[in-house]
Write a protein that holds these residues in place. Sequence first.
Motif, mmCIF file in Angstrom:
data_model
loop_
_atom_site.group_PDB
_atom_site.id
_atom_site.type_symbol
_atom_site.label_atom_id
_atom_site.label_comp_id
_atom_site.label_asym_id
_atom_site.label_seq_id
_atom_site.Cartn_x
_atom_site.Cartn_y
_atom_site.Cartn_z
ATOM 1 N N ASP A 99 0.841 -1.346 -0.187
ATOM 2 C CA ASP A 99 0.041 -0.114 0.011
ATOM 3 C C ASP A 99 1.081 1.290 0.209
ATOM 4 N N ASN A 100 0.356 2.294 -0.579
ATOM 5 C CA ASN A 100 0.802 3.676 -0.567
ATOM 6 C C ASN A 100 2.385 3.527 -1.109
ATOM 7 N N VAL A 101 2.456 2.816 -2.149
ATOM 8 C CA VAL A 101 3.984 3.049 -2.941
ATOM 9 C C VAL A 101 3.651 4.079 -3.937
ATOM 10 N N MET A 102 4.836 4.662 -4.162
ATOM 11 C CA MET A 102 5.272 5.851 -5.390
ATOM 12 C C MET A 102 6.172 5.346 -5.970
ATOM 13 N N LYS A 138 12.525 -14.730 -10.872
ATOM 14 C CA LYS A 138 12.472 -14.745 -9.244
ATOM 15 C C LYS A 138 11.477 -13.509 -9.014
ATOM 16 N N PRO A 139 10.725 -13.939 -7.761
ATOM 17 C CA PRO A 139 9.765 -12.827 -7.472
ATOM 18 C C PRO A 139 10.542 -11.648 -6.955
ATOM 19 N N VAL A 140 9.657 -10.772 -6.984
ATOM 20 C CA VAL A 140 9.911 -9.409 -6.351
ATOM 21 C C VAL A 140 8.678 -8.988 -5.324
ATOM 22 N N THR A 141 9.086 -8.245 -4.200
ATOM 23 C CA THR A 141 8.187 -7.905 -3.118
ATOM 24 C C THR A 141 8.458 -6.499 -2.866
ATOM 25 N N ILE A 142 7.792 -5.449 -2.759
ATOM 26 C CA ILE A 142 7.869 -4.126 -2.357
ATOM 27 C C ILE A 142 6.751 -3.928 -1.291
ATOM 28 N N GLY A 143 7.333 -3.500 -0.255
ATOM 29 C CA GLY A 143 6.447 -3.414 1.037
ATOM 30 C C GLY A 143 5.562 -2.096 0.972
ATOM 31 N N ASP A 144 4.816 -1.799 1.783
ATOM 32 C CA ASP A 144 4.195 -0.772 2.034
ATOM 33 C C ASP A 144 5.009 0.681 2.377
ATOM 34 N N ASN A 145 4.362 1.961 1.653
ATOM 35 C CA ASN A 145 4.857 3.052 2.007
ATOM 36 C C ASN A 145 6.349 3.431 1.532
ATOM 37 N N CYS A 146 6.458 2.762 0.226
ATOM 38 C CA CYS A 146 7.885 2.924 -0.151
ATOM 39 C C CYS A 146 7.761 4.074 -1.267
ATOM 40 N N THR A 159 13.435 -8.288 -2.144
ATOM 41 C CA THR A 159 12.409 -7.718 -1.396
ATOM 42 C C THR A 159 12.854 -6.428 -0.811
ATOM 43 N N ILE A 160 11.887 -5.442 -0.798
ATOM 44 C CA ILE A 160 12.097 -4.153 -0.386
ATOM 45 C C ILE A 160 11.223 -4.046 0.944
ATOM 46 N N GLY A 161 11.881 -3.624 1.964
ATOM 47 C CA GLY A 161 10.957 -3.653 3.098
ATOM 48 C C GLY A 161 9.949 -2.498 3.340
ATOM 49 N N ASN A 162 8.953 -2.349 4.176
ATOM 50 C CA ASN A 162 8.285 -1.146 4.420
ATOM 51 C C ASN A 162 8.954 0.134 4.882
ATOM 52 N N GLY A 163 8.274 1.290 4.090
ATOM 53 C CA GLY A 163 8.807 2.458 4.464
ATOM 54 C C GLY A 163 10.168 2.759 3.598
ATOM 55 N N CYS A 164 10.653 2.084 2.814
ATOM 56 C CA CYS A 164 11.938 2.320 2.250
ATOM 57 C C CYS A 164 11.924 3.486 0.927
ATOM 58 N N ILE A 176 16.261 -5.290 1.198
ATOM 59 C CA ILE A 176 16.406 -3.841 1.748
ATOM 60 C C ILE A 176 15.389 -4.246 3.108
ATOM 61 N N LEU A 177 16.123 -3.905 4.372
ATOM 62 C CA LEU A 177 15.256 -4.109 5.387
ATOM 63 C C LEU A 177 14.205 -2.850 5.663
ATOM 64 N N ASP A 178 13.183 -2.905 6.680
ATOM 65 C CA ASP A 178 12.313 -1.787 6.543
ATOM 66 C C ASP A 178 13.057 -0.631 6.949
ATOM 67 N N ASN A 179 12.469 0.811 6.358
ATOM 68 C CA ASN A 179 12.847 2.186 6.760
ATOM 69 C C ASN A 179 14.144 2.304 6.345
ATOM 70 N N TYR A 180 14.844 1.801 5.453
ATOM 71 C CA TYR A 180 16.036 1.959 4.913
ATOM 72 C C TYR A 180 16.161 3.013 3.475
ATOM 73 N N ILE A 181 17.145 3.700 3.427
ATOM 74 C CA ILE A 181 17.359 4.308 2.028
ATOM 75 C C ILE A 181 18.480 3.761 1.316
#
Length: 198
Positions: A99-102, A138-146, A159-164, A176-181
Amino acid sequence: MDKNTENMLAGNPYRPGTPELNRFSYLAHRLCRDYNLTTDEDTVEREMIIDRLFPQHDDGIYLQGPIHIDYGRFTKIGKNFYANFNFTILDTCPVTIGDNVMCGPNVSIITAMHPLMYQQRNIRQQADGQFDDVEYGKPVTIGDNCWLASNVTVCPGVTIGNGCVIGAGTGVTKDILDNYIDLGVPGKVIRPYTDHDR
């Protein structure tokens, strides 16, 4: 779905030129073409195309266009998704977007892989007499608020964690873990490929 398509979605070797996958990709490419001929004022037409292209999506999708999607049916998009110009998804394996991915202009999400050895990568005659190549993904996952800035490429298996936040021009090659740049492209010569890569 036939066995070849099941193999593709599982990340196993598959042939992209089968009748079923051709049917899926032809439809997606036609829908992309139709979408790319619309404007922001064509809200009803755009919604109808998005519903057909991405059967697994929540509310609030905005795609600036043009878009370039391999299949669409293998991508799940959460609510309030935004993509700027030239958004590309190669979903030969599942793509999951929270959700809320830009996404900025020219963002590419890639699951497709090709063998390193040209003997395995090139189109050749298969056991059934047809000419085709063999690929995998290979699958790709992008978390919320990225936020994925302009010219980001998300590579297969990531896999990109939430808030990245993914900086402009970044090639995302690792989880990438949650909330990283994540910034930059570390392109460097790694090694020659060998028979171990077969």
